[in-house]
Design a protein around this motif. Structure first.
Motif, short mmCIF file in Angstrom:
data_model
loop_
_atom_site.label_atom_id
_atom_site.label_comp_id
_atom_site.label_asym_id
_atom_site.label_seq_id
_atom_site.Cartn_x
_atom_site.Cartn_y
_atom_site.Cartn_z
N LYS A 35 -6.28 50.35 -6.70
CA LYS A 35 -7.63 49.86 -6.22
C LYS A 35 -8.86 50.51 -6.77
O LYS A 35 -8.68 51.61 -7.12
CB LYS A 35 -7.65 50.00 -4.82
CG LYS A 35 -6.59 49.17 -3.88
CD LYS A 35 -6.76 49.61 -2.58
CE LYS A 35 -5.57 48.75 -1.78
NZ LYS A 35 -5.74 48.59 -0.36
N GLU A 36 -9.85 49.68 -7.21
CA GLU A 36 -10.94 50.18 -7.86
C GLU A 36 -12.25 49.57 -7.43
O GLU A 36 -12.02 48.07 -7.62
CB GLU A 36 -10.60 50.31 -9.32
CG GLU A 36 -11.85 50.88 -10.38
CD GLU A 36 -11.36 50.96 -11.84
OE1 GLU A 36 -12.19 51.32 -12.72
OE2 GLU A 36 -10.31 50.76 -12.23
N ASN A 37 -13.34 50.20 -7.37
CA ASN A 37 -14.33 49.38 -7.05
C ASN A 37 -15.14 49.21 -8.45
O ASN A 37 -15.32 50.22 -9.27
CB ASN A 37 -15.31 50.26 -6.23
CG ASN A 37 -14.82 50.20 -4.75
OD1 ASN A 37 -14.29 49.21 -4.34
ND2 ASN A 37 -14.97 51.27 -4.07
N VAL A 38 -15.72 48.04 -8.66
CA VAL A 38 -16.44 47.69 -9.86
C VAL A 38 -17.42 46.92 -9.64
O VAL A 38 -17.54 46.11 -8.62
CB VAL A 38 -15.13 46.86 -10.94
CG1 VAL A 38 -14.16 47.57 -11.35
CG2 VAL A 38 -14.63 45.64 -10.21
N PHE A 39 -18.30 46.87 -10.42
CA PHE A 39 -19.59 46.01 -10.39
C PHE A 39 -19.63 44.92 -11.20
O PHE A 39 -19.40 44.93 -12.54
CB PHE A 39 -20.82 46.94 -10.84
CG PHE A 39 -22.29 46.14 -10.41
CD1 PHE A 39 -22.67 46.27 -9.21
CD2 PHE A 39 -22.95 45.69 -11.47
CE1 PHE A 39 -24.00 45.40 -9.04
CE2 PHE A 39 -24.04 45.15 -11.26
CZ PHE A 39 -24.67 44.89 -10.05
#
Length: 142
Positions: A35-39
């Motif tokens: 899981k990774e937060n990306v813009f």
């Protein structure tokens, strides 16, 4: 007798190790989720976005290609939903990239499962080479 048993054991163990090492390269999916937060910087089409980590192809779905009916609708829908937003990208370990070196993944905007929402709104079809943890969920929406 002991030598024969040892050879058989080595063959079995080496086969197991070969499978474990090569499975990610031949479609084997371990199921671990990264899981990774990306813009989201740009929406390229109905199932591909551009982020700080590069291009991301939404996994488990397929939308119309440029020039096909509903291409613009799918692209605009995705754009209105995720452009300039921070989303959670979920990548299935062992299935991280496609042949174009795009990251493959599922995206979530808050509690919205974006891949699923595209299918639910009639803008994408379920599409998968191999089942994984979201395949049944996406298939059931179609």
């Amino acid at each position: 007798m002991l030598k024969k048993a040892l050879i058989i054991l080595l063959i079995v163990v080496s086969g197991f190790l070969y499978y474990q090492i090569s499975a990610p390269y031949y479609g084997g999916i371990s199921g671990n989720v990264i899981k990774e937060n990306v813009f989201v910087e740009r929406v390229l089409d109905g199932d591909t976005i551009e982020t700080g980590i590069g291009k991301v192809r939404l996994l488990g779905i397929n939308t119309p290609e440029k020039g096909m009916a509903y291409y613009d609708e799918a692209r605009i829908f995705l754009q209105n939903l995720v452009l300039n937003e921070s989303v959670e990208l979920q990548i299935i370990e062992g299935n991280e990239k496609d042949k174009y070196q795009r990251t493959l993944g599922y995206i979530f905007l808050n509690e919205i499962f974006v891949n699923e929402k595209l299918i639910a709104n009639g803008l994408a079809n379920f599409y998968s080479y191999e089942d994984d943890l979201y395949s049944d969920r996406l298939r059931s929406v179609e």
